[in-house]
Write a protein that holds these residues in place. Structure first.
Motif, PDB file in Angstrom:
ATOM      1  N   ASP A  93       0.796  -1.244   0.034  1.00  0.00           N
ATOM      2  CA  ASP A  93      -0.037  -0.211   0.018  1.00  0.00           C
ATOM      3  C   ASP A  93       0.714   1.408   0.017  1.00  0.00           C
ATOM      4  OD1 ASP A  93      -2.576  -1.104   0.196  1.00  0.00           O
ATOM      5  OD2 ASP A  93      -2.299  -1.762   2.126  1.00  0.00           O
ATOM      6  N   ILE A  94       1.923   1.259   0.813  1.00  0.00           N
ATOM      7  CA  ILE A  94       2.635   2.538   0.934  1.00  0.00           C
ATOM      8  C   ILE A  94       4.251   2.311   0.599  1.00  0.00           C
ATOM      9  CG2 ILE A  94       3.292   4.167   2.688  1.00  0.00           C
ATOM     10  CD1 ILE A  94       0.369   3.408   3.947  1.00  0.00           C
TER      11      ILE A  94
ATOM     12  N   ARG B 220       1.246   4.428  -8.493  1.00  0.00           N
ATOM     13  CA  ARG B 220       0.099   5.009  -8.128  1.00  0.00           C
ATOM     14  C   ARG B 220      -0.887   4.524  -8.856  1.00  0.00           C
ATOM     15  NH1 ARG B 220      -1.946   9.374 -11.200  1.00  0.00           N
ATOM     16  NH2 ARG B 220      -3.628  10.730  -9.934  1.00  0.00           N
TER      17      ARG B 220
ATOM     18  N   THR C  27      -0.441   1.857  -5.058  1.00  0.00           N
ATOM     19  CA  THR C  27       0.675   2.012  -4.172  1.00  0.00           C
ATOM     20  C   THR C  27       1.070   3.528  -3.833  1.00  0.00           C
ATOM     21  OG1 THR C  27       1.824  -0.002  -4.495  1.00  0.00           O
ATOM     22  CG2 THR C  27       3.278   1.622  -3.601  1.00  0.00           C
ATOM     23  N   ALA C  28       1.052   4.086  -2.713  1.00  0.00           N
ATOM     24  CA  ALA C  28       1.261   5.381  -2.361  1.00  0.00           C
ATOM     25  C   ALA C  28       2.821   5.684  -2.118  1.00  0.00           C
ATOM     26  CB  ALA C  28       0.327   6.033  -1.139  1.00  0.00           C
TER      27      ALA C  28
ATOM     28  N   ARG D 148      -7.730  -0.847  -5.411  1.00  0.00           N
ATOM     29  CA  ARG D 148      -6.355  -0.368  -5.470  1.00  0.00           C
ATOM     30  C   ARG D 148      -5.929   0.428  -6.692  1.00  0.00           C
ATOM     31  NH1 ARG D 148      -2.463  -1.495  -2.511  1.00  0.00           N
ATOM     32  NH2 ARG D 148      -1.062  -1.764  -3.840  1.00  0.00           N
TER      33      ARG D 148
ATOM     34  N   SER E 238      -5.339   4.712  -8.554  1.00  0.00           N
ATOM     35  CA  SER E 238      -4.832   6.135  -8.441  1.00  0.00           C
ATOM     36  C   SER E 238      -5.869   6.861  -7.609  1.00  0.00           C
ATOM     37  CB  SER E 238      -4.531   6.872  -9.598  1.00  0.00           C
ATOM     38  OG  SER E 238      -5.680   6.942 -10.389  1.00  0.00           O
TER      39      SER E 238
ATOM     40  N   VAL F 123      -4.932   6.065  -3.898  1.00  0.00           N
ATOM     41  CA  VAL F 123      -3.876   6.863  -3.680  1.00  0.00           C
ATOM     42  C   VAL F 123      -3.984   8.587  -3.183  1.00  0.00           C
ATOM     43  CG1 VAL F 123      -1.532   7.791  -4.220  1.00  0.00           C
ATOM     44  CG2 VAL F 123      -2.308   5.470  -4.386  1.00  0.00           C
TER      45      VAL F 123
END
Length: 173
Positions: free
Chosen positions: A11-12, A34, A38-39, A156, A158, A161
């Motif tokens: 995730d991050i 993104r 995934t941020a 999941r 953009s 995010v």
């Protein structure tokens, strides 16, 4: 590392790196991350100048550093990190080394941060690389507990995010 994050649904990504130059390969990877949810939370840099690459990319959340009076001895090196004339409410101040500019999304604790060092020790460190994991930790808590990420922003992508970054920015003082 970003490929691993994307392949494994991370995730991050807390990214404490940067340079004055750029890399199209890295910029493309961050945008792809993104898009896959995934941020990328990235240190703004420590040159007291414009925000470094890749934090200057709009697809990241750039993190600058702040400190707080009373969190370190007044005669310590950390006292030299105070950007004079900008003390805010409750004793917070921008760190003199921290990069700045419109690309900065948030600030985090980055002066006199207790950190693990080799040989099982600890030390107080300064830098946007200290502030970035604080914000990444906050992002993880928001993703885990904010109801929006169990409903309309559960996919999941953009938009997820971007919403995460909006919530974090909105929580700032």
């Amino acid at each position: 590392a970003l490929d691993y994050c994307m392949e494994n649904g991370i995730d991050i990504a807390s990214m404490s790196l940067g340079s004055g130059g750029g890399s199209q390969i890295l910029a493309d990877r961050i945008e792809r991350a993104r898009a896959l949810g995934t941020a990328c939370i990235v240190a703004a840099g420590n040159s007291a100048n414009a925000v470094n690459f890749p934090a200057l990319l709009s697809s990241t959340l750039a993190v600058s550093a702040i400190g707080k009076w009373g969190e370190f001895p007044p005669d310590s090196f950390h006292n030299e990190q105070v950007l004079e004339g900008f003390q805010g409410r409750q004793g917070y101040f921008p760190a003199s080394f921290s990069c700045f500019g419109p690309e900065v999304g948030v600030c985090g604790p980055g002066v006199a941060i207790i950190s693990a060092v080799p040989l099982d020790g600890f030390a107080a460190w300064d830098g946007t690389s200290m502030a970035t994991p604080h914000v990444a930790g906050l992002a993880a808590l928001v993703l885990a507990h904010h109801p929006d990420f169990r409903s309309q922003f559960s996919a999941r992508n953009s938009a997820r995010v971007d919403h995460l970054f909006e919530i974090i920015r909105a929580s700032c003082q």
